[in-house]
Design a protein around this motif. Sequence first.
Motif, PDB file in Angstrom:
ATOM      1  N   GLU A 123      -4.823   2.734  -2.352  1.00 54.98           N
ATOM      2  CA  GLU A 123      -3.954   1.705  -2.928  1.00 54.98           C
ATOM      3  C   GLU A 123      -2.571   1.762  -2.259  1.00 54.98           C
ATOM      4  N   LEU A 124      -2.064   2.973  -2.094  1.00 56.12           N
ATOM      5  CA  LEU A 124      -0.724   3.110  -1.524  1.00 56.12           C
ATOM      6  C   LEU A 124      -0.701   2.787  -0.029  1.00 56.12           C
ATOM      7  N   ARG A 125      -1.800   3.122   0.665  1.00 60.64           N
ATOM      8  CA  ARG A 125      -1.832   2.944   2.123  1.00 60.64           C
ATOM      9  C   ARG A 125      -1.476   1.515   2.531  1.00 60.64           C
ATOM     10  N   THR A 126      -1.923   0.542   1.761  1.00 62.53           N
ATOM     11  CA  THR A 126      -1.655  -0.857   2.132  1.00 62.53           C
ATOM     12  C   THR A 126      -0.404  -1.411   1.453  1.00 62.53           C
ATOM     13  N   SER A 127       0.316  -0.566   0.700  1.00 68.04           N
ATOM     14  CA  SER A 127       1.498  -1.069  -0.003  1.00 68.04           C
ATOM     15  C   SER A 127       2.636  -1.325   0.985  1.00 68.04           C
ATOM     16  N   GLY A 128       3.515  -2.255   0.607  1.00 66.70           N
ATOM     17  CA  GLY A 128       4.672  -2.570   1.454  1.00 66.70           C
ATOM     18  C   GLY A 128       5.559  -1.347   1.634  1.00 66.70           C
ATOM     19  N   GLN A 129       5.675  -0.529   0.596  1.00 70.20           N
ATOM     20  CA  GLN A 129       6.560   0.638   0.679  1.00 70.20           C
ATOM     21  C   GLN A 129       6.053   1.635   1.721  1.00 70.20           C
ATOM     22  N   SER A 130       4.743   1.883   1.710  1.00 73.29           N
ATOM     23  CA  SER A 130       4.220   2.841   2.685  1.00 73.29           C
ATOM     24  C   SER A 130       4.352   2.295   4.106  1.00 73.29           C
ATOM     25  N   GLN A 131       4.111   1.005   4.267  1.00 72.91           N
ATOM     26  CA  GLN A 131       4.271   0.409   5.610  1.00 72.91           C
ATOM     27  C   GLN A 131       5.715   0.576   6.087  1.00 72.91           C
ATOM     28  N   ALA A 132       6.662   0.330   5.170  1.00 74.01           N
ATOM     29  CA  ALA A 132       8.075   0.450   5.536  1.00 74.01           C
ATOM     30  C   ALA A 132       8.423   1.895   5.900  1.00 74.01           C
ATOM     31  N   LEU A 133       7.896   2.836   5.144  1.00 71.50           N
ATOM     32  CA  LEU A 133       8.220   4.243   5.405  1.00 71.50           C
ATOM     33  C   LEU A 133       7.576   4.746   6.695  1.00 71.50           C
TER      34      LEU A 133
END
Length: 720
Positions: A257-267
């Motif tokens: 779920e987190l892998r595709t989140s905007g936050q993880s992409q940004a980080l």
Amino acid sequence: MAEYSIRDSVAIIQLDNAPVNALSVAVRTGLYDGIERAAGDGSVKAVVVCGKGGNFCAGADIKEFDEGSKGPWITEIGDFMDRMRKPVVAAIEGVALGGGLEVALFCHYRIAAKNARVGQPEVNIGLIPGGGGTVRLPRAAGFKQALEMIVTGNPVRAERALKMGVLDEVVSGNILEAGIKFALSKAHIDTSLACLRNRPVRMDGLNIDTKADAALAHVKSKYKGFEAPMFCVKAVVNAARVPYDDAIQKEREYFFELRTSGQSQALRYAFFAERQIARWGLPGGGDYRTARAIPVRSVGVVGAGTMGAGIALCIITSGLPCVLLEQNQEFLEKGVTSLRGQLMGTVRLGKMTAGEAEVCLSRLKPSTSMEDLKHVDMVIEAVFEDLKLKREVFERLDKTCKPETILCTNTSTLDIDSVATATGRPDKVVGTHFFAPSYLMKLLENIYGSRTSPETVATVMRFGKTIRKVPVLVGSCTGFVANRMLAPYTAEAQFCVEEGASPAQVDSVLMDFGMPMGTFRVSDLSGIDVSFSIRREAARKLGVTLTVDSRYFRGQRHCSLIERLVEKGRLGRKTGKGWYKYEGPGGTVPLEDPDVLEIIETHCRALGIERRNVGSHEIQERMQLAMINEGFKILEEGICTRAEEIDVIWLYGFGWPRYLGGPMFYASKLGLKRVFEKICTFHKRFPHSQHWVPSVLLGKLSESGLPLSKWGEAAGTSRL
Ligand SMILES: CCCCCCCCCCCCC/C=C/C(=O)SCCNC(=O)CCNC(=O)[C@H](O)C(C)(C)COP(=O)(O)OP(=O)(O)OC[C@H]1O[C@@H](n2cnc3c(N)ncnc32)[C@H](O)[C@@H]1OP(=O)(O)O
């Protein structure tokens, strides 16, 4: 990949993927195959897993997260090892991080070299450990310690990991030899006893329900807006409550779920952006690949004001000797007292022992004689921001210092060439813009002049790292990158207040977005009179006098609220009132002040400015888009060569929330077409603000659909 060999009946599987043995498909496949082969080979009594080139493994290959899954999933390797009857030993040197530590936790035993570090830093890229870390680490280290490691992402040193129960032994000498010896000593022991899957989560007397609630409440308030820490807590709590396989299943769901989140992409973007900035090039030729940094063994700092003292502190705490120079004994003593005060602050915070602080101080040589700078390798001038004064200092430095000494100016506004021409060595003159408070702020904006040599740039870039800063190289222009972008951002904040918003409303918009502070709180902290003096000086040079009712400056819209507040003696925190009021002597808590709202109302009425309701969305959009437009102009002019440089400047200079990547990344997510159209609309609405003239590059890019990584190339400013 992973290399397989056998020595003394021990199979050795060496992870091999330079530079940090990240778990690419080839490495995961190689590891799985190696384990399977060792399990089926009758001559093998035990297995050692190790890494090539000084590191065990830095975890999953972060680049792969955008590419989709191939090869064996990491926990399949763990499941296989759990069924092995031959002991598997992780022999760790360098780092075992993320998936690297998870591989080690699959092994029955873990030994490490003294200088090794282990950790689960996935939270830093917006993830949770997804290879069993949230389930196995609490079984090894206990719930509390595992939770701390996973939520903070901070790695721990081998000795501490041993005490925590993560490691079985810390060794000195050759790690592979030690691994083989250790593995053979365990060859006759039932592996199921050492298998973390078979152990319960260690609660060490803690009640899971109470702990879970407290941990969730803690991360909610500490990491406001950042989602991964919350998922870390949920996964570790779950591991303590449900059987192993169920916990692994949940962990994997959260991870995906987190892998595709905007936050993880940004980080993930921020992780690589930080590494990109080390790849610099100069317009006249010379770049990070060819230029050699000269060794810096000693440094001088001229000016022991708050900034200079802080810079000197950075130098001595990084292990270098430093001469701190002032014009007289009184100023020098003040500077040394300020430096000592900051140093003792770090001791009080437990970041350093009193003994270590004394060692640092022994590296400081306070002086009032420029002769003491004769032999230093680098000088950083940090005197008052006045060109005439700086030129005088540089002229004297040029005469005093040895010919090889690099001369740096800590300026936030002045043209580097106009300082460099005061010397006979313009190739060795460079800007090093520190941010206040200079000891704490990580950003170092290094500015090259038209004659700065590649060697000088290489030296200040390396020096920045030595003193634990994040150095970014930029070209010279008014305000450089950080302050140039800050100007339209703060101007729009003030225009919004003129038009009807309150300072507190603007600040809460910014803080809700994730900025550590609002622009009016910052202004109160640094002193409203500081901005006032800078503006007055800039106007004076142009033969203009700014007054409380100046609405235009050189044909541009101008907000004179600063002049009004200074007139009323509201200089910020130091006077107990500014954009806010502060109660009690030395008060630091900003409180909304009806008086200031009244001053603003009266001021606007007098100038015929009609006030209205300015919505939060409008405030955020105007401040951010004005600054983003400036960012594109900076790229267009070649002041920066990549959007990543601008983003790193905002991450470290102004605390832009890392999980939103930086303003340029943010613009890429908003979509450049939309960004461009909005800027054009604002330009029509506010024709007297230069900062709304749309960037030509932005217009071009909005049509091209090029990804952020290609914007520098599209601008034609890429130099590598
Ligand atoms: C559909 C799903 C798809 C997913 C497919 C993938 C499956 C993977 C298997 C499953 C994994 C389960 C969950 C695990 C998750 C993770 O492990 S996430 C990664 C966690 N690890 C980290 O965050 C470590 C990050 N790296 C560092 O902290 C530092 O780089 C270091 C290791 C401490 C070294 O520091 P230093 O010596 O200062 O060198 P650097 O300049 O930082 O790095 C050198 C170069 O190495 C590159 N690099 C480092 N780590 C990684 C990495 N994990 N992946 C890819 N690349 C990495 C770094 O970018 C540098 O490269 P250059 O810039 O080209 O020089």
